[in-house]
Design a protein around this motif. Structure first.
Motif, PDB file in Angstrom:
ATOM      1  N   HIS A 245      -0.660  -1.565   0.715  1.00 28.25           N
ATOM      2  CA  HIS A 245      -0.136  -1.822  -0.620  1.00 28.25           C
ATOM      3  C   HIS A 245       1.353  -1.554  -0.728  1.00 28.25           C
ATOM      4  N   GLY A 246       1.915  -0.684   0.138  1.00 29.20           N
ATOM      5  CA  GLY A 246       3.336  -0.429   0.042  1.00 29.20           C
ATOM      6  C   GLY A 246       3.776   0.766   0.848  1.00 29.20           C
ATOM      7  N   LEU A 247       5.077   1.098   0.686  1.00 30.84           N
ATOM      8  CA  LEU A 247       5.706   2.211   1.384  1.00 30.84           C
ATOM      9  C   LEU A 247       6.328   3.144   0.359  1.00 30.84           C
ATOM     10  N   LEU A 248       6.363   4.437   0.681  1.00 34.23           N
ATOM     11  CA  LEU A 248       6.990   5.436  -0.179  1.00 34.23           C
ATOM     12  C   LEU A 248       8.168   6.049   0.563  1.00 34.23           C
TER      13      LEU A 248
ATOM     14  N   TYR B 166       6.539  -1.986  -3.029  1.00 32.40           N
ATOM     15  CA  TYR B 166       5.334  -2.795  -2.914  1.00 32.40           C
ATOM     16  C   TYR B 166       5.480  -3.785  -1.762  1.00 32.40           C
ATOM     17  N   LEU B 167       4.389  -4.031  -1.047  1.00 34.11           N
ATOM     18  CA  LEU B 167       4.338  -5.020   0.030  1.00 34.11           C
ATOM     19  C   LEU B 167       3.459  -6.186  -0.398  1.00 34.11           C
ATOM     20  N   ASP B 168       3.857  -7.376  -0.059  1.00 35.14           N
ATOM     21  CA  ASP B 168       3.058  -8.554  -0.414  1.00 35.14           C
ATOM     22  C   ASP B 168       1.932  -8.731   0.593  1.00 35.14           C
ATOM     23  N   PRO B 169       0.959  -9.588   0.318  1.00 35.85           N
ATOM     24  CA  PRO B 169      -0.212  -9.730   1.199  1.00 35.85           C
ATOM     25  C   PRO B 169       0.105 -10.163   2.617  1.00 35.85           C
ATOM     26  N   SER B 170       1.293 -10.681   2.876  1.00 34.30           N
ATOM     27  CA  SER B 170       1.614 -11.135   4.235  1.00 34.30           C
ATOM     28  C   SER B 170       1.679  -9.974   5.227  1.00 34.30           C
ATOM     29  N   TRP B 171       1.827  -8.755   4.718  1.00 36.41           N
ATOM     30  CA  TRP B 171       1.875  -7.577   5.576  1.00 36.41           C
ATOM     31  C   TRP B 171       0.488  -7.018   5.906  1.00 36.41           C
ATOM     32  N   SER B 172      -0.562  -7.577   5.326  1.00 38.34           N
ATOM     33  CA  SER B 172      -1.893  -6.966   5.444  1.00 38.34           C
ATOM     34  C   SER B 172      -2.408  -6.925   6.868  1.00 38.34           C
ATOM     35  N   SER B 173      -1.986  -7.841   7.717  1.00 42.06           N
ATOM     36  CA  SER B 173      -2.503  -7.862   9.087  1.00 42.06           C
ATOM     37  C   SER B 173      -2.034  -6.673   9.908  1.00 42.06           C
ATOM     38  N   LEU B 174      -0.998  -5.964   9.437  1.00 44.42           N
ATOM     39  CA  LEU B 174      -0.489  -4.806  10.174  1.00 44.42           C
ATOM     40  C   LEU B 174      -1.215  -3.514   9.840  1.00 44.42           C
TER      41      LEU B 174
END
Length: 504
Positions: free
Chosen positions: A467-470, A487-495
């Protein structure tokens, strides 16, 4: 640590592998078992080829078989299909709330289990507690020991009719009681005036029909605990004659433990008429209760009054009158005051802002956004009963402790529990993802301390759900003073391994 060999044949090692397969998720079990069987065959073939050190080879086979359990347990812990339905996994908000709820329940049960704490928590059992007062000598408010002399009580019974509808006296003493024909026990007995329970409006069955009853026989009321401990819950005990230090007494009733919330831990109460009380030394001291007349009752914000009595010598004595309702509410008043002090001290000991959380470009649902604040309020709401019941249990652990000392202990412990509990709630909230509320993991150092004013320097944590980085700065600056969420968009979900979990 050296592993001791216990594998002596291929069938035994194969049975160990099959046992470990029980812990593997069902959809992966066949493939996992086939792979480990083939690996086991290669291990045994290597042992046959290098048979010069048979003991060493068997130890290697044993270590290999035990490694199958580690691999199987790792697969079960990291199975995505099973984790989707695991609400209480490590770092989840459900697990945190469940732990706090269990701690609150345990604190409450401990407080209700301890006799002194239970009496401090429960409301006054007396029907007219606002008009019932405990009279004590001046400067001895909440004293756990007797402060009123018997001759003063006897004088007040004739001189205070305009102020009290009735007054009662009791004195804690230790007496040897013959509980059975061949057994005696030393009991804590309250030697009291015969109107004590009538003044407290506690019904006691005193009309016991017995043709051999003597008028000189004093009435004895047993506590429920003493009835259970010394008389084995005998339902026919009412009406029996007991010898209390050479005095014949008749048991007239059983008093429930929660019905007595006055100073002194009593096993029984010896009710005596004025003539029998007069046999006591006039200078002996006891506790005195009074019921204030409604016509003489003046409203008091703190439930306390003062009574001045002019002695025969012309000297005036001052006495404190505290309502029993105020005594039962004292614990809650201390709790509210400690909560107020903790709320004042919290901004001075920790930072209140939770950080910068920019508006998500995909516009998170309102239920997701409000759930974050509900979770914070839930943690704070569970800390409150933990601090209340925990502090009361610590303050009233010993029922014989001075009530004033118990109040100071409760004030100090509840203040510390509130302060550190609220600080933990805020810090825990800052370490959680604002979307799924799971604890952030994998902290990593970013930047260099020497370049703090030229570039960002601090710690970066990630949400395993993607979902994101702090970003948490090491040193607060004018342009980066508090933690920031990205916030991270769904394109990062594979990581991310748990990206398929979605929200809790």
């Amino acid at each position: 640590m050296k592993i001791r060999s216990f594998v002596h044949s291929f069938p035994i090692s194969l049975a160990i592998i099959r046992t470990a397969a029980i812990f593997v998720p069902g959809q992966q079990r066949l493939e996992w078992l086939a792979e480990w069987k083939s690996e086991l065959w290669h291990v045994w073939q290597a042992c046959k080829d290098e048979s010069h050190n048979c003991l060493h080879d068997k130890e290697e086979v044993t270590a290999f078989c035990l490694g199958a359990f580690k691999d199987a347990l790792w697969l079960r812990r990291n199975d995505l299909n099973a984790t989707q339905h695991r609400a209480f996994r490590l770092g989840s908000p459900s697990r945190c709330g469940f732990f706090l709820a269990i701690l609150a329940a345990m604190s409450m049960m401990l407080a209700l289990y301890l006799p002194g704490a239970r009496k401090a928590i429960l409301l006054s059992p007396y029907q007219d507690a606002h008009h019932l007062v405990m009279i004590s000598h001046d400067a001895n408010l909440w004293a756990p020991y007797p402060t009123i002399r018997l001759d003063d009580y006897q004088s007040w019974t004739h001189t205070t009719h305009r102020l009290f509808t009735g007054i009662a006296f009791y004195q804690p003493i230790l007496k040897r009681v013959r509980v059975t024909r061949h057994q005696t026990a030393e009991l804590s007995i309250g030697r009291a005036s015969d109107n004590l329970f009538e003044l407290l409006q506690i019904p006691i069955a005193q009309n016991v029909s017995n043709p051999t009853r003597n008028d000189s026989t004093a009435a004895l009321v047993l506590s429920h605990a003493a009835w259970h401990k010394y008389f084995g819950d005998d339902p026919q005990i009412v009406g029996h004659i007991l010898d209390v230090a050479g005095q014949r007494t008749r048991i007239v009733g059983i008093l429930p433990d929660d019905s007595w919330q006055l100073p002194g831990q009593m096993d029984a109460w010896l009710l005596e008429d004025p003539q029998q009380l007069a046999s006591l030394p006039s200078h002996s001291k006891g506790f005195v209760l009074g019921h204030i007349r409604p016509s003489a009752f003046y409203a008091s914000t703190d439930g306390q009054w003062h009574m001045t009595v002019v002695e025969k010598s012309g000297r005036s004595e001052r006495y404190d009158c505290v309502s029993l309702a105020e005594q039962s509410q004292g614990t809650f008043s201390v709790f509210v005051f400690a909560l107020f002090l903790a709320c004042l001290s919290l901004p001075a000991t920790t930072s209140l802002p939770l950080g910068e959380y920019p508006v998500h470009k995909d516009h998170l649902p309102w239920a997701t956004r409000i759930r974050r604040w509900i979770f914070l309020l839930t943690k704070i709401g569970l800390i409150v009963p933990i601090a209340y019941y925990g502090s009361v249990a610590l303050a009233h652990w010993n029922p014989a402790m001075n009530p004033a000392s118990s109040q100071y202990i409760q004030l100090g412990t509840s203040f510390l529990m509130f302060l550190f509990g609220f600080r933990w709630a805020l810090r825990d909230q800052r370490k959680r993802c604002p979307v799924c509320l799971r604890l952030l993991t994998n902290p990593a150092r970013v930047g260099q301390s020497s370049r703090n004013f030229l570039a960002w320097n601090g710690t970066e944590l990630i949400c395993v759900g993607g979902h994101g980085l702090l970003h948490v700065p090491d040193i607060s600056t004018s342009w980066f003073s508090t933690q920031r969420w990205l916030y991270l968009d769904p394109s990062w979900s594979s990581l991310f391994s748990d990206a398929s979990l979605g929200m809790l």
